[in-house]
Design a protein around this motif. Structure first.
Motif, PDB file in Angstrom:
ATOM      1  N   GLU A 174       5.027   1.794  -1.538  1.00 57.24           N
ATOM      2  CA  GLU A 174       4.792   0.868  -0.598  1.00 57.24           C
ATOM      3  C   GLU A 174       6.060   0.468   0.160  1.00 57.24           C
ATOM      4  N   PHE A 175       6.285   0.861   1.646  1.00 61.95           N
ATOM      5  CA  PHE A 175       7.401   0.608   2.308  1.00 61.95           C
ATOM      6  C   PHE A 175       7.418  -0.797   3.222  1.00 61.95           C
ATOM      7  N   ILE A 176       8.288  -1.866   2.886  1.00 64.82           N
ATOM      8  CA  ILE A 176       8.343  -2.922   3.592  1.00 64.82           C
ATOM      9  C   ILE A 176       9.739  -2.824   4.417  1.00 64.82           C
ATOM     10  N   PHE A 177       9.632  -2.586   5.807  1.00 63.93           N
ATOM     11  CA  PHE A 177      10.584  -2.523   6.697  1.00 63.93           C
ATOM     12  C   PHE A 177      10.851  -3.842   7.238  1.00 63.93           C
ATOM     13  N   VAL A 178      11.985  -4.498   7.102  1.00 66.64           N
ATOM     14  CA  VAL A 178      12.017  -5.809   7.612  1.00 66.64           C
ATOM     15  C   VAL A 178      12.950  -5.889   8.813  1.00 66.64           C
ATOM     16  N   ASN A 179      12.527  -5.894   9.882  1.00 69.16           N
ATOM     17  CA  ASN A 179      13.410  -5.775  11.348  1.00 69.16           C
ATOM     18  C   ASN A 179      13.957  -7.180  11.419  1.00 69.16           C
ATOM     19  N   MET A 184      -3.410   1.603 -19.426  1.00 69.73           N
ATOM     20  CA  MET A 184      -3.081   1.014 -18.206  1.00 69.73           C
ATOM     21  C   MET A 184      -1.557   1.267 -17.804  1.00 69.73           C
ATOM     22  N   ASN A 185      -1.365   1.736 -16.824  1.00 70.18           N
ATOM     23  CA  ASN A 185       0.099   1.696 -16.303  1.00 70.18           C
ATOM     24  C   ASN A 185       0.375   0.149 -16.035  1.00 70.18           C
ATOM     25  N   LYS A 186       1.803  -0.020 -16.418  1.00 64.67           N
ATOM     26  CA  LYS A 186       2.257  -1.388 -16.100  1.00 64.67           C
ATOM     27  C   LYS A 186       2.634  -1.460 -14.695  1.00 64.67           C
ATOM     28  N   PHE A 187       3.008  -0.683 -14.354  1.00 62.18           N
ATOM     29  CA  PHE A 187       3.678  -0.560 -12.853  1.00 62.18           C
ATOM     30  C   PHE A 187       2.980   0.371 -12.187  1.00 62.18           C
ATOM     31  N   SER A 188       2.013  -0.183 -11.262  1.00 58.53           N
ATOM     32  CA  SER A 188       1.094   0.687 -10.705  1.00 58.53           C
ATOM     33  C   SER A 188       1.564   0.612  -8.974  1.00 58.53           C
ATOM     34  N   LYS A 189       2.749  -0.047  -8.760  1.00 60.58           N
ATOM     35  CA  LYS A 189       3.126   0.143  -7.391  1.00 60.58           C
ATOM     36  C   LYS A 189       4.718  -0.446  -7.237  1.00 60.58           C
ATOM     37  N   LEU A 190       5.180   0.507  -6.452  1.00 61.72           N
ATOM     38  CA  LEU A 190       6.663   0.262  -6.339  1.00 61.72           C
ATOM     39  C   LEU A 190       6.918  -0.163  -4.847  1.00 61.72           C
ATOM     40  N   SER A 191       7.642  -1.342  -4.343  1.00 60.86           N
ATOM     41  CA  SER A 191       7.546  -1.722  -3.212  1.00 60.86           C
ATOM     42  C   SER A 191       8.993  -1.418  -2.732  1.00 60.86           C
TER      43      SER A 191
END
Ligand code: UDP
Ligand code: MG
Length: 311
Positions: A42-47, A1-8
């Motif tokens: 995952e991209f989180i743009f904060v306007n 199992m990959n410990k890091f499945s998502k990078l935000s």
């Protein structure tokens, strides 16, 4: 199992309509590397209350790529608030903070990931080793600020550190647990601790648009930094009070000697009384200030400790 499945990837944006597409195009180039590691982006743009078309630009990106998300503030709340909102929304086990203007090179992302995933670091920070392209006066003030901070704050604040950093979930949660209103990220990162690797790189100029920081805004921000991570200024009255009392004592000795020798001492005695009175008032203010400093720290409600691991 990959410990890091998502990078935000959290990106605060204030009037960045030109930079956002360039940023996305450049950053998505790293997708291949992360796919090979089974890490989803995952991209989180904060306007942050942009007055240009930043929101429309992000929406257009979302149409093309569902991994692009947006939080849009009702007005400009400042970069610190944008960082906090982005970290709250981030779902990844890994989170990276990046500016929209490509001053934080996306090419470093694989290296950051490797330090965390393979070498066991909890965070990878970045610092620029020079300030080329910045007005000299600004660099001078920045260096004085870091010098002063090193002296008056117990928290480690690294000179030239940028907000560009990759962190594991436990570091992100630690940062989110600091709910103070006056946020100074560089101090918060130092305060939470954890095993941090520092990457160094040469300063890069922004890709489009202009810096959002006027000299005045930066100056106020540095005051925020000092006040958020040091109560040293509150010790000034007590030190001055002691100095005034010493002065009063010296004046008293001189007055006694001069009186014994038969010289007039009226002005000297008056100065002595004034110095003593000032010393007592300042000393009392200093005592009050000491309580205020305690009250101030309590009001921040910071966690008493942060756990790295336990079993
Ligand atoms: N930014 C923000 N809110 C602000 C000021 C700046 O979200 O009130 C964002 C900005 O859009 C950019 C990042 O913070 O993505 C860094 O800002 P900037 O490049 O202007 O700062 P500099 O790199 O000159 O220190
Ligand atoms: Mg910038």
């Amino acid at each position: 199992m990959n410990k890091f499945s998502k990078l935000s990837i959290v990106v605060p944006c204030f009037n960045e309509e030109e930079s956002v597409p360039l940023f996305y195009a450049e950053t998505i180039k790293q997708d291949e590397f992360f796919k090979s590691k089974n890490v989803e982006l995952e991209f989180i743009f904060v306007n942050d209350g942009s007055r240009d078309k930043t929101v429309e630009v992000v929406k257009a990106l979302h149409e093309k790529d569902e991994r692009v998300h947006l939080i849009s503030f009702s007005r400009n709340f400042g970069k610190e608030a944008a960082i906090y909102a982005g970290l709250e929304k981030a779902k990844g086990e890994l989170v990276v903070l990046m500016d929209a203007d490509l001053q934080d090179p996306p090419a470093l992302l694989p290296q950051m990931y490797t330090h965390i995933a393979e070498e066991g670091y909890d965070a990878v920070g970045s610092r620029r080793v020079n300030r080329a392209g910045e007005p000299p006066i600004r660099s001078w003030f920045a260096r004085r600020f870091y010098g002063l901070m090193r002296k008056i704050s117990k928290t480690e604040i690294v000179d030239g550190a940028r907000d560009y950093r990759m962190m594991t979930r436990k570091v992100v949660d630690a940062i989110l647990s600091m709910k103070e209103y006056n946020r100074f990220s560089k101090g918060i990162f130092g305060w939470v601790g954890f095993k941090t690797k520092w990457l160094e790189y040469e300063n890069i100029n922004r890709v489009a648009g202009e810096t959002k920081w006027s000299f005045w805004k930066l100056f106020l921000y540095s005051l925020d930094g000092i006040m958020a991570f040091s109560t040293a200024p509150l010790a000034i009255p007590i030190v001055m009070g002691i100095l005034f009392c010493i002065a009063a004592f010296v004046l008293l000795i001189i007055s006694i000697v001069r009186a014994a020798l038969g010289f007039p001492v009226f002005v000297l005695v008056l100065s002595c009384v004034i110095s003593f009175a000032a010393g007592v008032i300042l000393g009392c203010m200093g005592i009050v200030a000491m309580y205020i400093s305690k009250l101030y720290l309590e009001s921040k409600n910071r966690p008493i400790y942060l756990v790295d691991e336990e079993f």
